[in-house]
Scaffold this motif. Sequence first.
Motif, PDB file in Angstrom:
ATOM      1  N   PHE A 146      -2.841  -5.175   1.440  1.00 11.93           N
ATOM      2  CA  PHE A 146      -2.801  -6.509   0.849  1.00 11.93           C
ATOM      3  C   PHE A 146      -1.791  -7.340   1.609  1.00 11.93           C
ATOM      4  O   PHE A 146      -0.858  -6.817   2.226  1.00 11.93           O
ATOM      5  CB  PHE A 146      -2.455  -6.446  -0.649  1.00 11.93           C
ATOM      6  CG  PHE A 146      -1.061  -5.967  -0.929  1.00 11.93           C
ATOM      7  CD1 PHE A 146      -0.027  -6.866  -1.125  1.00 11.93           C
ATOM      8  CD2 PHE A 146      -0.784  -4.610  -0.999  1.00 11.93           C
ATOM      9  CE1 PHE A 146       1.266  -6.420  -1.380  1.00 11.93           C
ATOM     10  CE2 PHE A 146       0.498  -4.154  -1.256  1.00 11.93           C
ATOM     11  CZ  PHE A 146       1.526  -5.062  -1.443  1.00 11.93           C
ATOM     12  N   LYS A 147      -1.990  -8.648   1.586  1.00  8.07           N
ATOM     13  CA  LYS A 147      -1.072  -9.560   2.260  1.00  8.07           C
ATOM     14  C   LYS A 147      -0.038 -10.019   1.244  1.00  8.07           C
ATOM     15  O   LYS A 147      -0.352 -10.727   0.284  1.00  8.07           O
ATOM     16  CB  LYS A 147      -1.813 -10.749   2.851  1.00  8.07           C
ATOM     17  CG  LYS A 147      -0.979 -11.550   3.804  1.00  8.07           C
ATOM     18  CD  LYS A 147      -1.838 -12.435   4.665  1.00  8.07           C
ATOM     19  CE  LYS A 147      -1.031 -12.942   5.823  1.00  8.07           C
ATOM     20  NZ  LYS A 147      -1.859 -13.691   6.736  1.00  8.07           N
ATOM     21  N   TRP A 154       1.103  -7.607   6.009  1.00  7.43           N
ATOM     22  CA  TRP A 154       0.124  -6.693   5.421  1.00  7.43           C
ATOM     23  C   TRP A 154       0.831  -5.409   5.019  1.00  7.43           C
ATOM     24  O   TRP A 154       1.548  -4.814   5.816  1.00  7.43           O
ATOM     25  CB  TRP A 154      -0.993  -6.390   6.414  1.00  7.43           C
ATOM     26  CG  TRP A 154      -1.927  -7.538   6.591  1.00  7.43           C
ATOM     27  CD1 TRP A 154      -1.907  -8.460   7.591  1.00  7.43           C
ATOM     28  CD2 TRP A 154      -3.006  -7.906   5.732  1.00  7.43           C
ATOM     29  NE1 TRP A 154      -2.907  -9.382   7.421  1.00  7.43           N
ATOM     30  CE2 TRP A 154      -3.604  -9.054   6.285  1.00  7.43           C
ATOM     31  CE3 TRP A 154      -3.527  -7.379   4.560  1.00  7.43           C
ATOM     32  CZ2 TRP A 154      -4.693  -9.687   5.702  1.00  7.43           C
ATOM     33  CZ3 TRP A 154      -4.616  -8.002   3.975  1.00  7.43           C
ATOM     34  CH2 TRP A 154      -5.193  -9.145   4.536  1.00  7.43           C
ATOM     35  N   LYS A 155       0.629  -4.988   3.765  1.00 11.53           N
ATOM     36  CA  LYS A 155       1.255  -3.771   3.245  1.00 11.53           C
ATOM     37  C   LYS A 155       0.174  -2.877   2.655  1.00 11.53           C
ATOM     38  O   LYS A 155      -0.829  -3.359   2.133  1.00 11.53           O
ATOM     39  CB  LYS A 155       2.296  -4.116   2.173  1.00 11.53           C
ATOM     40  CG  LYS A 155       3.466  -4.905   2.724  1.00 11.53           C
ATOM     41  CD  LYS A 155       4.499  -5.161   1.663  1.00 11.53           C
ATOM     42  CE  LYS A 155       5.683  -5.918   2.264  1.00 11.53           C
ATOM     43  NZ  LYS A 155       6.689  -6.206   1.266  1.00 11.53           N
ATOM     44  N   TYR A 156       0.435  -1.576   2.708  1.00  7.79           N
ATOM     45  CA  TYR A 156      -0.525  -0.608   2.197  1.00  7.79           C
ATOM     46  C   TYR A 156      -0.546  -0.594   0.678  1.00  7.79           C
ATOM     47  O   TYR A 156       0.498  -0.588   0.034  1.00  7.79           O
ATOM     48  CB  TYR A 156      -0.172   0.818   2.658  1.00  7.79           C
ATOM     49  CG  TYR A 156      -0.430   1.064   4.111  1.00  7.79           C
ATOM     50  CD1 TYR A 156      -1.709   1.333   4.569  1.00  7.79           C
ATOM     51  CD2 TYR A 156       0.620   1.050   5.020  1.00  7.79           C
ATOM     52  CE1 TYR A 156      -1.947   1.571   5.911  1.00  7.79           C
ATOM     53  CE2 TYR A 156       0.391   1.289   6.362  1.00  7.79           C
ATOM     54  CZ  TYR A 156      -0.896   1.539   6.803  1.00  7.79           C
ATOM     55  OH  TYR A 156      -1.126   1.781   8.125  1.00  7.79           O
ATOM     56  N   THR A 157      -1.752  -0.559   0.114  1.00  8.50           N
ATOM     57  CA  THR A 157      -1.926  -0.178  -1.280  1.00  8.50           C
ATOM     58  C   THR A 157      -2.089   1.331  -1.301  1.00  8.50           C
ATOM     59  O   THR A 157      -1.476   2.022  -2.094  1.00  8.50           O
ATOM     60  CB  THR A 157      -3.164  -0.866  -1.890  1.00  8.50           C
ATOM     61  OG1 THR A 157      -3.036  -2.270  -1.719  1.00  8.50           O
ATOM     62  CG2 THR A 157      -3.302  -0.545  -3.363  1.00  8.50           C
ATOM     63  N   TYR A 158      -2.930   1.826  -0.394  1.00 12.23           N
ATOM     64  CA  TYR A 158      -3.072   3.272  -0.211  1.00 12.23           C
ATOM     65  C   TYR A 158      -3.624   3.551   1.183  1.00 12.23           C
ATOM     66  O   TYR A 158      -4.250   2.698   1.805  1.00 12.23           O
ATOM     67  CB  TYR A 158      -3.975   3.909  -1.282  1.00 12.23           C
ATOM     68  CG  TYR A 158      -5.383   3.372  -1.312  1.00 12.23           C
ATOM     69  CD1 TYR A 158      -6.370   3.878  -0.465  1.00 12.23           C
ATOM     70  CD2 TYR A 158      -5.740   2.365  -2.205  1.00 12.23           C
ATOM     71  CE1 TYR A 158      -7.659   3.386  -0.512  1.00 12.23           C
ATOM     72  CE2 TYR A 158      -7.024   1.876  -2.246  1.00 12.23           C
ATOM     73  CZ  TYR A 158      -7.987   2.389  -1.391  1.00 12.23           C
ATOM     74  OH  TYR A 158      -9.260   1.902  -1.425  1.00 12.23           O
ATOM     75  N   LEU A 159      -3.325   4.751   1.662  1.00 14.43           N
ATOM     76  CA  LEU A 159      -3.870   5.272   2.918  1.00 14.43           C
ATOM     77  C   LEU A 159      -4.097   6.760   2.693  1.00 14.43           C
ATOM     78  O   LEU A 159      -3.144   7.528   2.570  1.00 14.43           O
ATOM     79  CB  LEU A 159      -2.914   5.038   4.089  1.00 14.43           C
ATOM     80  CG  LEU A 159      -3.332   5.620   5.439  1.00 14.43           C
ATOM     81  CD1 LEU A 159      -4.659   5.055   5.911  1.00 14.43           C
ATOM     82  CD2 LEU A 159      -2.254   5.355   6.485  1.00 14.43           C
ATOM     83  N   GLU A 174       0.142   6.882   2.328  1.00 13.86           N
ATOM     84  CA  GLU A 174       0.799   5.695   1.773  1.00 13.86           C
ATOM     85  C   GLU A 174       0.261   5.464   0.372  1.00 13.86           C
ATOM     86  O   GLU A 174      -0.934   5.642   0.123  1.00 13.86           O
ATOM     87  CB  GLU A 174       0.507   4.450   2.619  1.00 13.86           C
ATOM     88  CG  GLU A 174       1.030   4.499   4.039  1.00 13.86           C
ATOM     89  CD  GLU A 174       2.517   4.271   4.141  1.00 13.86           C
ATOM     90  OE1 GLU A 174       3.123   3.759   3.179  1.00 13.86           O
ATOM     91  OE2 GLU A 174       3.073   4.605   5.187  1.00 13.86           O
ATOM     92  N   SER A 175       1.143   5.060  -0.520  1.00  8.18           N
ATOM     93  CA  SER A 175       0.732   4.724  -1.872  1.00  8.18           C
ATOM     94  C   SER A 175       1.717   3.695  -2.406  1.00  8.18           C
ATOM     95  O   SER A 175       2.922   3.912  -2.383  1.00  8.18           O
ATOM     96  CB  SER A 175       0.744   5.967  -2.761  1.00  8.18           C
ATOM     97  OG  SER A 175       0.385   5.629  -4.069  1.00  8.18           O
TER      98      SER A 175
END
Length: 183
Positions: A146-147, A154-159, A174-175
């Motif tokens: 999400f930005k 841009w940052k991770y919500t999940y990976l 990532e979480s």
Amino acid sequence: MFSPYFIVEKNTRKDVSTVEDPFDSPTYNIPEKPVTFTEGASYSIIILAGLGVAAAAAYAVFKELIFEPKEYKIFNKALKRIQDDSQVRVRIGSPITGYGQESRNRAARQRIPNRIFTDEDGVEHVQINFYIRGPHGAGKVSAEMFKDKVDKQWKYTYLIVETMQPSRSQLILESYMPAPVAA
């Protein structure tokens, strides 16, 4: 005695003004201006439609070559993060490559399945799914970023990396859970 076979015409020269120009003959049917308003309007519509198609094609090429789409930015960040992760390298080896879909078709492999949406707070999200492969195995990746409204990054919500070969496992790299808003 005159024989009809030996008559020679004295005036064999042609007048210069009566000689036709060979370059005028292809264009003698073209009118100087359209015959009717409708005909002129139809020519204009055809020309404008052609210019519109050319402009759309130029925009599409310019957008693809100059501006990197959001899904490819997210794909590149996620792939870099996966390539740098030691847990993934241990499972499938190094170097790790990423691609869009399991297919022999090159265009399908380059296309990254994605979904772009805006949540109820007006935050833009991009979800992507792609495949990875290393010398010792393969896997599937699901990611969402999400930005951030504050720092515009841009940052991770999940990976999430799901390895399928050599053994099945799931790694959450990532979480992100946003802090609850105090009321």
